[in-house]
Design a protein around this motif. Structure first.
Motif, PDB file in Angstrom:
ATOM      1  N   LYS A 174      33.179  25.661  32.979  1.00 45.30           N
ATOM      2  CA  LYS A 174      32.073  25.216  33.833  1.00 45.30           C
ATOM      3  C   LYS A 174      32.288  23.846  34.477  1.00 45.30           C
ATOM      4  N   PRO A 175      32.683  22.803  33.722  1.00 47.04           N
ATOM      5  CA  PRO A 175      32.901  21.515  34.389  1.00 47.04           C
ATOM      6  C   PRO A 175      34.063  21.551  35.378  1.00 47.04           C
ATOM      7  N   ASN A 176      35.094  22.352  35.093  1.00 44.00           N
ATOM      8  CA  ASN A 176      36.219  22.463  36.018  1.00 44.00           C
ATOM      9  C   ASN A 176      35.811  23.156  37.306  1.00 44.00           C
ATOM     10  N   MET A 177      34.977  24.190  37.182  1.00 43.08           N
ATOM     11  CA  MET A 177      34.487  24.877  38.373  1.00 43.08           C
ATOM     12  C   MET A 177      33.618  23.942  39.207  1.00 43.08           C
ATOM     13  N   ALA A 178      32.775  23.175  38.546  1.00 41.06           N
ATOM     14  CA  ALA A 178      31.921  22.220  39.267  1.00 41.06           C
ATOM     15  C   ALA A 178      32.766  21.188  39.995  1.00 41.06           C
ATOM     16  N   LEU A 179      33.855  20.732  39.358  1.00 41.25           N
ATOM     17  CA  LEU A 179      34.751  19.743  39.966  1.00 41.25           C
ATOM     18  C   LEU A 179      35.396  20.298  41.231  1.00 41.25           C
ATOM     19  N   LEU A 180      35.887  21.536  41.169  1.00 39.14           N
ATOM     20  CA  LEU A 180      36.534  22.137  42.329  1.00 39.14           C
ATOM     21  C   LEU A 180      35.553  22.323  43.478  1.00 39.14           C
ATOM     22  N   LEU A 181      34.333  22.713  43.158  1.00 41.02           N
ATOM     23  CA  LEU A 181      33.320  22.884  44.200  1.00 41.02           C
ATOM     24  C   LEU A 181      32.960  21.537  44.829  1.00 41.02           C
ATOM     25  N   GLN A 182      32.951  20.480  44.013  1.00 39.09           N
ATOM     26  CA  GLN A 182      32.685  19.132  44.531  1.00 39.09           C
ATOM     27  C   GLN A 182      33.790  18.670  45.475  1.00 39.09           C
ATOM     28  N   CYS A 183      34.995  19.217  45.285  1.00 44.91           N
ATOM     29  CA  CYS A 183      36.132  18.850  46.135  1.00 44.91           C
ATOM     30  C   CYS A 183      36.135  19.618  47.452  1.00 44.91           C
ATOM     31  N   GLY A 184      35.129  20.458  47.648  1.00 44.05           N
ATOM     32  CA  GLY A 184      35.024  21.189  48.897  1.00 44.05           C
ATOM     33  C   GLY A 184      35.620  22.577  48.882  1.00 44.05           C
ATOM     34  N   LEU A 203      42.317  16.977  31.970  1.00 42.93           N
ATOM     35  CA  LEU A 203      43.547  17.279  32.693  1.00 42.93           C
ATOM     36  C   LEU A 203      43.241  17.753  34.109  1.00 42.93           C
ATOM     37  N   ALA A 204      42.196  18.540  34.253  1.00 41.84           N
ATOM     38  CA  ALA A 204      41.802  19.006  35.582  1.00 41.84           C
ATOM     39  C   ALA A 204      41.465  17.820  36.486  1.00 41.84           C
ATOM     40  N   LYS A 205      40.798  16.814  35.926  1.00 40.40           N
ATOM     41  CA  LYS A 205      40.467  15.612  36.705  1.00 40.40           C
ATOM     42  C   LYS A 205      41.726  14.863  37.115  1.00 40.40           C
ATOM     43  N   GLU A 206      42.716  14.820  36.232  1.00 40.80           N
ATOM     44  CA  GLU A 206      43.973  14.143  36.551  1.00 40.80           C
ATOM     45  C   GLU A 206      44.719  14.868  37.668  1.00 40.80           C
ATOM     46  N   ILE A 207      44.680  16.189  37.661  1.00 46.29           N
ATOM     47  CA  ILE A 207      45.342  16.977  38.711  1.00 46.29           C
ATOM     48  C   ILE A 207      44.675  16.731  40.052  1.00 46.29           C
ATOM     49  N   VAL A 208      43.347  16.696  40.060  1.00 42.60           N
ATOM     50  CA  VAL A 208      42.617  16.421  41.296  1.00 42.60           C
ATOM     51  C   VAL A 208      42.923  15.016  41.800  1.00 42.60           C
ATOM     52  N   ASN A 219      37.513  17.670  50.414  1.00 42.25           N
ATOM     53  CA  ASN A 219      36.695  18.285  51.452  1.00 42.25           C
ATOM     54  C   ASN A 219      37.449  18.487  52.767  1.00 42.25           C
ATOM     55  N   THR A 220      38.764  18.661  52.687  1.00 41.57           N
ATOM     56  CA  THR A 220      39.571  19.014  53.851  1.00 41.57           C
ATOM     57  C   THR A 220      40.315  20.301  53.532  1.00 41.57           C
ATOM     58  N   GLY A 221      40.664  21.031  54.580  1.00 44.99           N
ATOM     59  CA  GLY A 221      41.366  22.286  54.370  1.00 44.99           C
ATOM     60  C   GLY A 221      42.715  22.107  53.707  1.00 44.99           C
ATOM     61  N   MET A 222      43.334  20.930  53.884  1.00 42.17           N
ATOM     62  CA  MET A 222      44.662  20.677  53.336  1.00 42.17           C
ATOM     63  C   MET A 222      44.617  20.317  51.847  1.00 42.17           C
ATOM     64  N   PHE A 223      43.432  19.964  51.343  1.00 43.25           N
ATOM     65  CA  PHE A 223      43.348  19.500  49.959  1.00 43.25           C
ATOM     66  C   PHE A 223      43.744  20.584  48.967  1.00 43.25           C
ATOM     67  N   LYS A 224      43.354  21.827  49.225  1.00 46.15           N
ATOM     68  CA  LYS A 224      43.695  22.896  48.277  1.00 46.15           C
ATOM     69  C   LYS A 224      45.205  23.124  48.228  1.00 46.15           C
ATOM     70  N   ARG A 225      45.898  22.845  49.340  1.00 40.57           N
ATOM     71  CA  ARG A 225      47.359  22.968  49.323  1.00 40.57           C
ATOM     72  C   ARG A 225      47.977  21.867  48.468  1.00 40.57           C
ATOM     73  N   ALA A 226      47.397  20.675  48.578  1.00 44.81           N
ATOM     74  CA  ALA A 226      47.866  19.574  47.746  1.00 44.81           C
ATOM     75  C   ALA A 226      47.600  19.876  46.274  1.00 44.81           C
ATOM     76  N   LEU A 227      46.442  20.429  46.010  1.00 47.14           N
ATOM     77  CA  LEU A 227      46.061  20.777  44.642  1.00 47.14           C
ATOM     78  C   LEU A 227      47.009  21.830  44.077  1.00 47.14           C
ATOM     79  N   ARG A 228      47.372  22.797  44.905  1.00 45.58           N
ATOM     80  CA  ARG A 228      48.276  23.860  44.463  1.00 45.58           C
ATOM     81  C   ARG A 228      49.662  23.288  44.148  1.00 45.58           C
ATOM     82  N   ALA A 229      50.115  22.341  44.969  1.00 47.77           N
ATOM     83  CA  ALA A 229      51.426  21.729  44.747  1.00 47.77           C
ATOM     84  C   ALA A 229      51.449  20.947  43.441  1.00 47.77           C
TER      85      ALA A 229
END
Length: 373
Positions: A174-184, A203-208, A219-229
């Protein structure tokens, strides 16, 4: 609720054919077999490959007869499960064949039906996480993901990405899902990052945070690509990957930082592929390093399926004087296959015989020989 549950039980039982007449069996089972040959049964009756059966049969060594597996297969087939889903589920979790129909499968199936899934949807989930019939907590988690992601299709995407998702406690998720949604990120994006949902929240916070340090804002379209990398290499290995990229490209730290901000996905390219692509772009195509670094997505395209074929066709058209000499190679690479054909191939089909037919050969990484420059 009790009346509904009894009704579901009766509906399920009514759909089951007798144990020894399920649609998977192609032969009439013996009345009293001398032994239960699990490996042969898994191949002939369940549809597993010999390799899958050899591995799965180890979990069924204690069975003395096919009676219980027959009953399980009849239950699943009668409940509307696809034969292919059952085979995959059994291969993943052979102990499914040891479940008791009355005590385990019937009540669990009714419970999953009650949260809104259809038999066909339960069948699809069973092919990925067949343990749902022996782990009641997973059913509660399925209900949570259906509610949070919004659709069964997104739940299915998440489970295919990371089957162990249903094994993680919701207190972590739940907190990880909330974090990802907060990131857009959207629900569709969250489904793709199913593995990240199961990490410890710290750890999820450190990755973000690491993805943000690459210079890509939330909150940019490119952020999820950075997150995936970052997720791909680990937040503690990104620094080493950046150093390797800088050395391979032969650029400055500032140039690399700009390239990564524009296309974080280049961090996921292997050193070998990056070196080969860079050499091709610089030597064969004749591009300058600065041109490439300002258009970093070009480094991620397949040489065999995209870069080599399009370079080949453009060269032919240049040699015939049918396109400008200073055509922008990056723009020619970025457009879809359909648009590339419409712009560069279709107008010249009659002028250059065999041009369109040569595409399949070029896409295979080979240079066609039927067209003269």
């Amino acid at each position: 609720m009790l009346r509904l549950r009894n009704h579901l039980f009766s509906d399920v039982r009514a759909a089951f054919p007798p144990p020894h007449h399920h649609p998977f069996s192609t032969t009439t089972p013996a009345t009293s077999p001398a032994r239960f040959a699990a490996e042969e049964y898994l191949v002939a009756t369940c549809g597993l490959t010999p390799a899958q059966a050899a591995k799965a049969s180890k979990g069924l060594a204690h069975l003395k007869s096919p009676a219980n597996p027959d009953a399980v297969l009849s239950f699943l087939a009668g409940a509307g499960f696809a034969k292919e889903d059952i085979a995959v589920g059994v291969a993943r979790f052979p102990m499914l064949l040891c479940c008791k129909v009355d005590k385990t499968l019937t009540p669990r199936f009714a419970q999953i039906l009650s949260i809104g899934l259809s038999p066909a949807q339960i069948s699809r989930i069973t092919s990925i996480v067949p343990q749902i019939f022996v782990a009641p907590s997973m059913i509660h988690r399925i209900q949570f993901y259906l509610s949070s992601l919004g659709t069964f299709d997104l739940l299915h995407v998440a489970l295919k990405r990371y089957p162990y998702l249903l094994g993680q406690k919701l207190e972590v998720v739940k907190p990880n899902m909330a974090l990802l949604l907060q990131c857009g990120l959207t629900a569709s994006d969250v489904a793709v990052f199913a593995k990240l949902l199961t990490r410890k929240p710290e750890l999820a916070k450190e990755i973000v945070a690491c993805a943000e340090k690459l210079g890509v804002p939330r909150n940019t379209g490119m952020f999820k690509r950075a997150l995936r990398a970052v997720q791909c290499f680990g937040h503690d290995s990104i620094g080493a990957k950046m150093d390797l990229l800088k050395a391979t490209l032969g650029c400055s730290e500032a140039e690399l930082a700009l390239a990564v901000r524009r296309a974080p996905q280049i961090l996921t390219i292997s050193e070998g592929n990056l070196s080969r692509t860079l050499k091709f772009l610089k030597v064969d195509v004749g591009l300058k390093l600065q041109y490439i670094l300002l258009r970093p997505p070009i480094l991620g395209y397949s040489m065999q399926r995209r870069l080599v074929p399009r370079h080949y066709f453009i060269n032919i058209l240049k040699a015939k004087g049918l396109v400008k000499e200073n055509i922008d190679f990056y723009k020619a690479v970025c457009i879809s296959e359909k648009k590339f054909f419409q712009k560069f191939i279709d107008p010249h089909r009659e002028t250059i015989p065999g041009l369109a037919n040569a595409d399949a050969t070029a896409c295979a990484g080979k240079i066609p020989h039927g067209i003269k420059m």
